[in-house]
Design an enzyme around this catalytic site. Structure first.
Site, short mmCIF file in Angstrom:
data_model
loop_
_atom_site.label_atom_id
_atom_site.label_comp_id
_atom_site.label_asym_id
_atom_site.label_seq_id
_atom_site.Cartn_x
_atom_site.Cartn_y
_atom_site.Cartn_z
N LYS A 68 0.87 -1.18 0.00
CA LYS A 68 0.00 0.00 0.00
C LYS A 68 0.91 1.23 0.00
O LYS A 68 1.90 1.27 0.74
CB LYS A 68 -0.89 -0.04 1.25
CG LYS A 68 -1.91 1.08 1.36
CD LYS A 68 -2.75 0.90 2.63
CE LYS A 68 -3.87 1.91 2.75
NZ LYS A 68 -4.70 1.66 3.95
N SER A 128 -9.52 1.69 2.86
CA SER A 128 -8.65 2.50 2.03
C SER A 128 -7.61 1.68 1.27
O SER A 128 -7.05 2.18 0.30
CB SER A 128 -7.93 3.53 2.90
OG SER A 128 -7.11 2.87 3.85
N SER A 163 -9.80 -0.81 7.04
CA SER A 163 -9.22 -0.61 5.71
C SER A 163 -8.54 -1.82 5.09
O SER A 163 -8.15 -1.77 3.93
CB SER A 163 -8.21 0.55 5.75
OG SER A 163 -8.92 1.75 5.87
#
Ligand SMILES: [Mg+2]
Ligand SMILES: [Zn+2]
Lengths: 486, 479, 94
Positions: free
Chosen positions: A75, A150, A174
């Site tokens: 990420k 996210s 997330s």
């Protein structure tokens, strides 16, 4: 089968047997990325040359162990030495850290091949990856839908067979929520299990690095590498670190499973409820004891989250001031102006909204009413879980109220979007380990089963998830990357 | 109207650890800009603080030296404000639960003793340094050096118990000496390792409530503390007498103009939005730990003062001066190993040595005279090998060169003449050459002796042992 | 719970976020709706509840007082928007 379709475990087998080299695997995965990335848009940075180099070095070393030759992605708020780390923000569009996050360093040391950095909602603030400053990522099961957020880029890449595994982070869901939307495994360890060093902070008391994979066993292997004490993170504590793969047993006999009634109430899609209840039946069938319980403060978790997380974020994101790195507005005449216009232009709307909220909640005259109140309720939420775990080994619930929604559908009203996290946020509030595994489909979209465990008892989660996996094939379903591109 | 001054001091002390408070960068002073920095103390994305244990131990020791309660439990908080030298845009500090609180220290001004309360002492990190071209208001741009960012600080806040600039200075001197003795800080004001902000207000005698308070920053010497407070008190009194309204504000001391000046054109609301730092687990400080540290504390100035008064019969005043810093006391103590009379040592230290140090603006740590040499010199005086007057010359050379007094008097032929035969010869010559004075003496004018002794000293370039000269002269004149 | 434009402006100053005129109303509305939502917490009596400021039962995490080499100055300054003489250069303070 193409190499890119294989799971981490299968790739290790292929390497050990000498059926393919790290370079073969990397090339196959890069080929897949070329093929589908136009549709998925999971990567912010893709380092093809670097990946091939790493793979060749890996092959030159010979014998494969650990993560040798296994491609992965991070990420894009996990710092990677020499590779851009943007947090999907204009603020850090060109930021290249000269240090690795501890998790990045550990994966590197284990021989993994870093392919690139994955899309997210800007600074991890969002539940759809639509808040990325660069582009939205799409759900591989339906390109008109969001992958969740996210960590949407990480979830989508693993689901679309662009990567066998990836790291995300989980502050309010997330990792679990996008895993649920994309039909993959998403694991959020206990707060304090995995180092946060080098992971750009959103809400420091909630953030935890998470793992995406397509098999439970893969997740356990990655945990083995990234978990454990880090002298660079004071909250990553010293505890006996188990071999997480030792929990991969098809045995839930006499396991005491609780399902909280508050997680099956109105607002939760009835199809999702039914799917999850089927999973509970499966556990009963396998010999587990399943009972309904109450987590009475559940409904207060989300409002608590929307005070605690923005408050911490308002401080964590204050460092982006245009002085030492990142974007700067050069037009400003003095320092205060430079700070204010740099931050106004560098941050996107959702980030600014949360900074404003957090600043307000901490400001003089409001601290007690908002922030302090939230910390007190946080204790009540944690005590709810303590009470249940005094009698049960595991909590099972839906991961999300619905399956993935359409792109653009929930932009506008912040509260609607925030509701996506209603079932995942309590886990972060209590610092517990949580996991989402695929447990069925509704109208072609994956449904996630959420498993919640005692603090530092990731083993029970892995065991229950593994048992479920042995008796279902949802994790083997492949998205066809259909649906109209919008 | 008669006014009473009310002063409280906030003192920031740098703790003399090797590394910074939350990262492993060096805590040394004076390096090239941005060379003692890392991603942590530069506030880079993803960086986390890890607390230096030594910082906590120094804070506890300081607390013990200041008679504070040491907290069982304390935590760190974020103090939020934007400034280019504050890399995270928050300072890690302690808000509601400081590591030390409720202490005191005793001062003495003009013979009056007074106890000054210490409200609290808390740990925090220092910010970096802004370098301006010209003044802060005229500079077109500023440069940021983060070497100082993350240096461990103890902020010590006094009660508003001080009533004059003299008391403020005495408080600072006492605080400095306690911290020096505890071994937790260098307390070098010129390097900024001891910094003072003063909160000043005045009120008519008898009034209970405090007057409008101003905070003076940037006081980097004892003199500046005194001068700035005096200036500010005068300014307040004049404003009140002229019926002007004082505003609560932060002011800075302008050393070259000897005035205080408002630091902000328009008063900006401060709202630091303190909250517990989630990155740092709290501290539980066991009583065992505190006790261990208490036992490891060196002798503190008060004890030392008692001891040297007792042991050497020093006056309270002298003993007080000698215990202003551990270096002074150590010098004194070492001298006493080689020389018996503490009073004489004290006289030389406070007299000649202090004078020479002040002339060169040095402190005792930089003094080239070794305690053993000082003792040797005092022994030479006692043995009559040098006179008191010569000793001062020898002492000057010792101060300049660091040589031993033996070496100096040998090299320069300064040894006192105490050989009777040599002196007798010279004295007989003087008597022969000064019949008038001898006549006067014999006629009862005892003063004539002085003249004759002077003649002997002149003939020996001051090296004759005066006691012996007197003796022999008397014998010869009376014979 | 409503929040005034003036409050929005004050918070924006504290947060160092320059808001355009047309944004202020939007922030007031959005913040207002979230604050109204979180107002729900006031249904709970939290009298006597200790605030949970650290989730882990962990205390006294220390490092030893050891110096490690500092970063290379070129590396640490490499991402800076403006540098002069080995330092970060910022516009005038006032
Ligand atoms: Mg302070
Ligand atoms: Zn550092």
């Amino acid at each position: 089968m193409e190499l890119y379709e294989l799971t981490l475990r299968e790739l290790q087998q292929v390497l050990h047997k000498g059926e393919a080299s790290a370079t073969d695997i990397t090339k196959s995965v890069l080929g897949r990325i070329h093929e589908v990335e136009e549709k998925i848009k999971a990567f912010i940075t893709l380092d093809e040359e670097g990946a091939i180099n790493q793979a060749q070095q890996c092959d030159a070393r010979g014998a494969y162990s650990g993560l040798d030759g296994i491609p992965y992605g991070l990420k894009d708020l996990i710092c990677s030495q020499g590779m851009k780390t943007t947090c999907a923000s204009r603020m850090l569009e060109n930021f290249v850290p000269f240090y690795d996050a501890t998790v990045a360093a550990r994966l590197k040391a284990a021989g993994g091949i870093l392919l690139g950095k994955l899309n997210l909602d800007e600074f991890a603030m969002g539940s759809s990856t639509e808040q990325s400053a660069f582009f939205p990522t799409r759900n591989p099961w339906d390109l008109t839908r969001v992958p969740g957020g996210s960590s949407g880029g990480s979830a989508a890449a693993v689901a679309a067979r662009e990567l066998p595994f990836a790291l995300g982070t989980d502050t309010g869901g997330s990792t679990r929520q996008p895993a649920s939307y994309c039909g993959v495994i998403g694991f959020k360890p206990t707060y304090g299990r995995v180092s946060r060093y080098g992971v750009v902070a959103y809400a420091s008391s909630l953030d935890q690095v998470g793992v995406f994979s397509r098999e439970v066993g893969d997740c356990a292997q990655v945990l083995n590498i990234i978990a454990g004490k880090d002298p660079l993170d004071s909250t990553c504590v010293e505890l006996e670190k188990p071999d997480f793969t030792s929990f991969l047993k098809d045995d839930v006999k006499d396991l005491k499973i609780a399902y909280p009634r508050e997680y099956f109430q109105k607002g939760i899609d009835s199809g999702v409820k039914d799917t999850v209840k089927q999973a509970l039946l499966k556990y009963e069938e396998l010999g587990a004891i399943v009972e309904e319980v109450s987590l009475p403060h559940s409904e207060y978790a989300l409002p608590t989250y929307y005070l605690v997380a923005p408050a911490e974020a308002s401080a964590n994101l204050a460092r982006f001031d245009g002085v030492r790195y990142g974007f700067r507005d050069f037009q400003a005449e003095n320092v205060v102006g430079m700070f204010s216009s740099t931050r106004a232009e560098g941050f996107g709307d959702e980030v600014k909204m949360r900074i404003m909220l957090g600043t307000y909640a901490l400001s003089s005259g409001y601290y007690d009413a908002y922030y302090l109140k939230a910390l007190k309720v946080r204790r009540l939420i944690k005590e709810d879980f303590d009470n249940v775990f005094a009698k049960f080994d595991l909590i099972v619930a839906p991961t999300t109220p619905t399956t993935a929604f359409k792109l653009g559908e929930q932009v506008g009203d912040p509260l609607t979007l925030y509701m996506n996290d209603i079932l995942t946020v309590p886990v972060n509030m209590a610092g517990l380990p949580g996991m989402s595994i695929p447990c069925g489909f509704l109208e072609g979209m994956p449904v996630g089963l959420q498993l919640i465990g005692r603090a530092f008892d990731e083993g029970t989660l892995l065991r229950a998830a593994y048992a479920f996996e042995q008796h279902s094939d949802y994790h083997q379903a492949k998205p066809d990357l259909g649906g109209e591109l919008i | 109207m008669n006014f009473e001054t009310v002063i409280g001091l906030e003192i920031h002390v740098e703790l003399k650890t090797r590394s910074k408070i939350f990262c492993s960068c060096s805590n040394e002073f004076g390096a090239e800009p941005n060379t003692n920095v890392c991603p942590i103390c530069s506030g880079f994305p993803g960086m986390l603080p890890v607390l230096n244990q030594q910082v906590v131990e120094y804070a506890i020791k300081a607390g013990l030296a200041l008679n504070c309660e040491i907290a069982d439990y304390c935590k760190f908080d974020r103090k939020n404000y934007f400034y280019p030298d504050l890399p995270k845009a928050y300072q890690i500090s302690q808000f509601d639960l400081p590591i030390c609180k409720k202490g005191y220290l005793d001062i003495e001004v003009d013979g009056v003793k007074k106890r000054i309360g210490i409200t609290r002492a808390h740990l925090e990190e220092d910010a970096g340094k802004l370098v301006h071209q010209g003044t802060i208001s005229s500079t077109p741009f500023s440069l940021v050096d983060l070497n100082r960012s993350g240096v461990p600080l103890l902020e010590i806040v006094s009660e508003p118990d001080l009533r004059s600039s003299k008391e403020a200075r005495a408080y600072m001197e006492k605080l400095r000496s306690l911290l020096l003795f505890a071994g937790v800080s260098d307390c070098k004001m010129e390097e900024g390792s001891l910094r003072c902000d003063a909160n000043v207000s005045v009120r008519p005698y008898g009034q209970k409530t405090l007057g409008t308070r101003t905070e003076i920053k940037n006081l980097n010497s004892f003199r500046a503390v005194e001068k700035a407070i005096d200036f500010e008190v005068q300014r307040h009194i004049e404003a009140i007498e002229d019926g002007e309204e004082l505003i609560q504000e932060t002011r800075t001391w302008e050393e070259d103009q000897q005035i205080t000046r408002s630091m902000r054109s328009k008063e900006e609301a401060h709202d630091y939005r303190y909250f517990p730092d989630p990155d740092l687990p709290p501290l539980r400080i066991s009583r065992e730990w505190v006790n261990d540290l208490r036992l490891s504390m060196p002798e503190m100035p008060e004890q030392a003062r008692e001891r040297i008064m007792d042991q050497f019969g020093l006056s309270a005043y002298d003993a007080g001066l000698l215990t202003l810093s551990p270096d002074l006391l150590a010098f004194f103590d070492e001298c006493t190993h080689y020389y018996h009379d503490g009073k004489i040592i004290a006289n030389w230290m406070m007299g000649e040595m202090s004078k020479l140090l002040n002339q060169k603006n040095l402190d005792i740590g930089q003094c080239r005279i070794r305690p053993a040499h000082m003792a040797e010199m005092l022994n030479l005086i006692d043995q009559g090998r040098i006179s008191g007057k010569m000793a001062k010359e020898v002492f000057q050379v010792m101060f300049d060169t660091g040589s031993s007094p033996e070496a100096i008097i040998k090299e320069r032929g300064m040894e006192q003449i105490s050989d009777e035969a040599t002196l007798e010869k010279i004295i007989l010559e003087v008597i022969a050459n000064n019949p008038g004075a001898v006549e006067d003496y014999r006629n009862g004018k005892k003063k004539a002796t002085g003249f004759l002794v002077g003649q002997v000293m002149q003939a020996t370039r001051g090296q004759a042992n005066p006691a012996l000269v007197n003796q022999i002269l008397a014998r010869k004149l009376n014979s | 719970m409503t929040i005034s434009i003036k409050e929005v402006e004050h918070v924006a100053v504290l947060a160092r976020l320059q808001l355009k005129e047309n944004e202020k109303e939007k922030y007031a509305r959005h913040m207002g709706s979230v604050l109204q939502y979180v107002d729900k917490l006031n249904q709970l009596d939290t009298e006597g509840v200790e605030p949970l400021d650290h989730i882990l039962p962990v205390f006294n995490v220390f490092r030893e007082d050891q110096v490690k080499p500092a970063s290379n100055r070129e590396e640490i300054l490499a991402n800076a928007p403006l540098v002069e003489a080995g330092q970060y250069k910022v516009p005038k303070i006032i």
